[in-house]
Design an enzyme around this catalytic site. Structure first.
Site, mmCIF file in Angstrom:
data_model
loop_
_atom_site.group_PDB
_atom_site.id
_atom_site.type_symbol
_atom_site.label_atom_id
_atom_site.label_comp_id
_atom_site.label_asym_id
_atom_site.label_seq_id
_atom_site.Cartn_x
_atom_site.Cartn_y
_atom_site.Cartn_z
ATOM 1 C CG HIS A 188 43.065 20.077 13.159
ATOM 2 N ND1 HIS A 188 41.965 20.837 12.806
ATOM 3 C CD2 HIS A 188 42.667 19.277 14.179
ATOM 4 C CE1 HIS A 188 40.947 20.496 13.573
ATOM 5 N NE2 HIS A 188 41.343 19.559 14.418
ATOM 6 C CG HIS B 58 45.984 19.998 20.901
ATOM 7 N ND1 HIS B 58 45.220 21.141 20.790
ATOM 8 C CD2 HIS B 58 45.350 19.058 20.157
ATOM 9 C CE1 HIS B 58 44.174 20.902 20.016
ATOM 10 N NE2 HIS B 58 44.229 19.653 19.613
#
Length: 227
Positions: A50, A8
């Site tokens: 992100h 991730h």
């Protein structure tokens, strides 16, 4: 079963997220796939970050879309790391990538890079946004796509089918057997996120999912042996 371990934002539990340092660490840990996030800068670069703003993960502030690549490069993304662009990640690691896009504009920019560099077999495109996945499938027939969801029911299966996605990436905290069975009936792959505990890893294995996205590289070792 070919169980995938997906890093991730690299290995964000131990390295600054979405940095080359984090991606290299994920590759060195032997994770099967590296997940990252893409936004467009003011001047059209595919920036790996992100959030839509730089505030949380850098020493700067403000929206990515209002900054040029040069302005973004001047920021510290953690431990002296700089914000990378997608092409740099492609060159830094050889591990397959799952690239999350935030909108249709990013989908088009990513599709162009995938086409130019012949990356259809290496990059899976993911998004929370159905229209971004559908646009990717339209631009790149045959590319692997994944629809992500945090709040969902069995409707996620129909949404994935309509967008042309072959995989659903689902929040482990809301995952139910009903959703899994519905997805399996539609021949969808199922990836769970974010799997950082033995409890969640056991659930992933019990439901016989196709993989897990994690913040920590240890899952590569423990995932193989968890009943």
């Amino acid at each position: 079963m070919n169980f995938l371990t997906i890093g991730h934002r690299g290995v964000m539990g131990v390295e600054p997220e979405n940095t080359l340092r984090s991606f290299v660490a994920a590759e060195q840990a032997g994770l099967d796939v590296i997940e990252l996030d893409l936004h467009l800068s003011k001047d059209g670069a595919l920036v790996v970050m992100h959030d839509a703003e730089v505030d949380r993960t850098t020493d700067g502030s403000g929206p990515i879309a209002e900054k040029t690549l040069a302005e973004l490069r001047a920021l510290d993304a953690g431990d002296g790391e700089r914000i990378p662009v997608f092409e740099e990640v492609l060159d830094a690691v050889s591990t397959p990538l799952q690239a999350e896009i935030k909108d249709v504009a990013a989908a088009r920019a990513l599709a162009e890079v995938i086409r130019q560099r012949g990356l259809t077999g290496r990059v899976e495109v993911s998004s929370f946004h159905d229209d971004a996945i559908a646009e990717t499938a339209r631009l790149l027939p045959g590319v692997r796509t994944a629809l992500i969801a945090s709040r969902y029911g069995t409707d996620i299966v129909e949404r994935a089918a309509q967008a042309g996605a072959a995989t659903v990436c689902l929040d482990i905290r809301r995952l139910t057997l009903e959703v899994v069975e519905h997805a399996r009936a539609a021949d969808l792959r199922i990836i769970a996120w974010v799997v950082n505990s033995q409890k969640h890893l056991r659930l992933v294995r019990a439901l016989e999912l196709d993989g897990a996205t994690t913040d920590y590289p240890d899952i590569k070792r423990t995932g193989r042996f968890t009943a």
